[in-house]
Motif scaffolding. Structure first.
Motif, mmCIF file in Angstrom:
data_model
loop_
_atom_site.group_PDB
_atom_site.id
_atom_site.type_symbol
_atom_site.label_atom_id
_atom_site.label_comp_id
_atom_site.label_asym_id
_atom_site.label_seq_id
_atom_site.Cartn_x
_atom_site.Cartn_y
_atom_site.Cartn_z
ATOM 1 N N THR A 34 0.836 -1.192 0.000
ATOM 2 C CA THR A 34 0.000 0.000 0.000
ATOM 3 C C THR A 34 0.875 1.247 0.000
ATOM 4 O O THR A 34 1.800 1.368 0.788
ATOM 5 N N VAL A 35 0.544 2.187 -0.892
ATOM 6 C CA VAL A 35 1.271 3.455 -0.967
ATOM 7 C C VAL A 35 0.483 4.484 -0.179
ATOM 8 O O VAL A 35 -0.712 4.669 -0.392
ATOM 9 N N ARG A 36 1.152 5.170 0.765
ATOM 10 C CA ARG A 36 0.501 6.172 1.607
ATOM 11 C C ARG A 36 1.119 7.536 1.327
ATOM 12 O O ARG A 36 2.330 7.653 1.207
ATOM 13 N N VAL A 37 0.253 8.546 1.225
ATOM 14 C CA VAL A 37 0.742 9.902 0.956
ATOM 15 C C VAL A 37 0.047 10.889 1.878
ATOM 16 O O VAL A 37 -0.990 10.592 2.475
ATOM 17 N N GLY A 38 0.614 12.054 1.980
ATOM 18 C CA GLY A 38 -0.001 13.136 2.735
ATOM 19 C C GLY A 38 0.381 13.135 4.197
ATOM 20 O O GLY A 38 1.041 12.234 4.708
ATOM 21 N N ARG A 39 -0.088 14.181 4.856
ATOM 22 C CA ARG A 39 0.238 14.347 6.266
ATOM 23 C C ARG A 39 -0.416 13.280 7.132
ATOM 24 O O ARG A 39 0.151 12.837 8.130
ATOM 25 N N LYS A 40 -1.614 12.847 6.737
ATOM 26 C CA LYS A 40 -2.329 11.828 7.522
ATOM 27 C C LYS A 40 -2.040 10.410 7.019
ATOM 28 O O LYS A 40 -2.627 9.458 7.512
ATOM 29 N N HIS A 41 -1.161 10.289 6.049
ATOM 30 C CA HIS A 41 -0.771 9.001 5.483
ATOM 31 C C HIS A 41 -1.972 8.193 5.019
ATOM 32 O O HIS A 41 -2.144 7.033 5.383
ATOM 33 N N ARG A 42 -2.776 8.822 4.168
ATOM 34 C CA ARG A 42 -3.933 8.109 3.634
ATOM 35 C C ARG A 42 -3.486 7.205 2.482
ATOM 36 O O ARG A 42 -2.610 7.570 1.693
ATOM 37 N N PRO A 43 -4.058 6.010 2.375
ATOM 38 C CA PRO A 43 -3.683 5.098 1.288
ATOM 39 C C PRO A 43 -4.267 5.576 -0.038
ATOM 40 O O PRO A 43 -5.442 5.943 -0.113
ATOM 41 N N VAL A 44 -3.451 5.603 -1.093
ATOM 42 C CA VAL A 44 -3.918 6.050 -2.403
ATOM 43 C C VAL A 44 -3.852 4.947 -3.445
ATOM 44 O O VAL A 44 -4.436 5.086 -4.506
ATOM 45 N N GLY A 45 -3.158 3.874 -3.193
ATOM 46 C CA GLY A 45 -3.063 2.804 -4.179
ATOM 47 C C GLY A 45 -2.127 1.710 -3.721
ATOM 48 O O GLY A 45 -1.719 1.669 -2.568
ATOM 49 N N LYS A 46 -1.835 0.829 -4.647
ATOM 50 C CA LYS A 46 -0.939 -0.287 -4.350
ATOM 51 C C LYS A 46 0.197 -0.297 -5.364
ATOM 52 O O LYS A 46 0.051 0.148 -6.489
ATOM 53 N N GLN A 47 1.324 -0.813 -4.933
ATOM 54 C CA GLN A 47 2.525 -0.875 -5.752
ATOM 55 C C GLN A 47 3.129 -2.259 -5.586
ATOM 56 O O GLN A 47 3.111 -2.823 -4.494
ATOM 57 N N ASP A 48 3.658 -2.824 -6.665
ATOM 58 C CA ASP A 48 4.310 -4.132 -6.565
ATOM 59 C C ASP A 48 5.636 -3.987 -5.844
ATOM 60 O O ASP A 48 6.416 -3.083 -6.131
ATOM 61 N N GLY A 49 5.855 -4.902 -4.921
ATOM 62 C CA GLY A 49 7.101 -4.900 -4.160
ATOM 63 C C GLY A 49 7.739 -6.273 -4.176
ATOM 64 O O GLY A 49 7.121 -7.278 -4.515
ATOM 65 N N PHE A 50 8.983 -6.330 -3.807
ATOM 66 C CA PHE A 50 9.790 -7.536 -3.759
ATOM 67 C C PHE A 50 9.374 -8.378 -2.560
ATOM 68 O O PHE A 50 9.284 -7.869 -1.445
ATOM 69 N N CYS A 51 9.114 -9.667 -2.746
ATOM 70 C CA CYS A 51 8.741 -10.555 -1.641
ATOM 71 C C CYS A 51 9.979 -10.824 -0.789
ATOM 72 O O CYS A 51 10.979 -11.350 -1.273
ATOM 73 N N LEU A 52 9.904 -10.448 0.478
ATOM 74 C CA LEU A 52 11.044 -10.619 1.373
ATOM 75 C C LEU A 52 11.127 -12.016 1.971
ATOM 76 O O LEU A 52 12.140 -12.379 2.564
ATOM 77 N N ASN A 53 10.072 -12.815 1.813
ATOM 78 C CA ASN A 53 10.105 -14.180 2.329
ATOM 79 C C ASN A 53 10.928 -15.086 1.413
ATOM 80 O O ASN A 53 11.763 -15.852 1.869
ATOM 81 N N CYS A 54 10.708 -14.998 0.097
ATOM 82 C CA CYS A 54 11.397 -15.882 -0.843
ATOM 83 C C CYS A 54 12.421 -15.143 -1.692
ATOM 84 O O CYS A 54 13.060 -15.750 -2.556
ATOM 85 N N PHE A 55 12.587 -13.849 -1.500
ATOM 86 C CA PHE A 55 13.530 -13.022 -2.256
ATOM 87 C C PHE A 55 13.284 -13.085 -3.754
ATOM 88 O O PHE A 55 14.207 -13.113 -4.557
ATOM 89 N N GLY A 56 12.008 -13.144 -4.147
ATOM 90 C CA GLY A 56 11.640 -13.092 -5.561
ATOM 91 C C GLY A 56 11.706 -14.399 -6.318
ATOM 92 O O GLY A 56 11.422 -14.422 -7.502
ATOM 93 N N THR A 57 12.053 -15.500 -5.668
ATOM 94 C CA THR A 57 12.133 -16.776 -6.379
ATOM 95 C C THR A 57 10.767 -17.434 -6.542
ATOM 96 O O THR A 57 10.571 -18.197 -7.465
ATOM 97 N N GLY A 58 9.847 -17.156 -5.622
ATOM 98 C CA GLY A 58 8.515 -17.753 -5.695
ATOM 99 C C GLY A 58 8.407 -19.108 -5.025
ATOM 100 O O GLY A 58 7.338 -19.698 -4.994
#
Length: 63
Positions: A34-58
């Motif tokens: 979730t991407v948060r912006v603004g002073r109140k950190h309201r959620p505006v959307g989602k962004q793909d991120g790297f999986c930290l559990n498997c380090f991108g291997t799946g």
């Protein structure tokens, strides 16, 4: 009588088991963050991120 050489057959090789998919990313290697912006950190959307559990291997690192 001639002696005959007897050998035993080795069992056929087992096919390699496929690794289990990673649970947080379902085997894709990326997760939605979730991407948060603004002073109140309201959620505006989602962004793909790297999986930290498997380090991108799946694949599940614990299996």
């Amino acid at each position: 009588m001639a002696t005959t050489k007897r050998t035993t057959k080795s069992p056929p090789p087992q096919p390699a088991a496929e690794p289990a998919p990673c649970k947080p990313c379902n085997g894709t290697g990326s997760v939605a963050i979730t991407v948060r912006v603004g002073r109140k950190h309201r959620p505006v959307g989602k962004q793909d991120g790297f999986c930290l559990n498997c380090f991108g291997t799946g694949t599940d690192p614990d299996s």
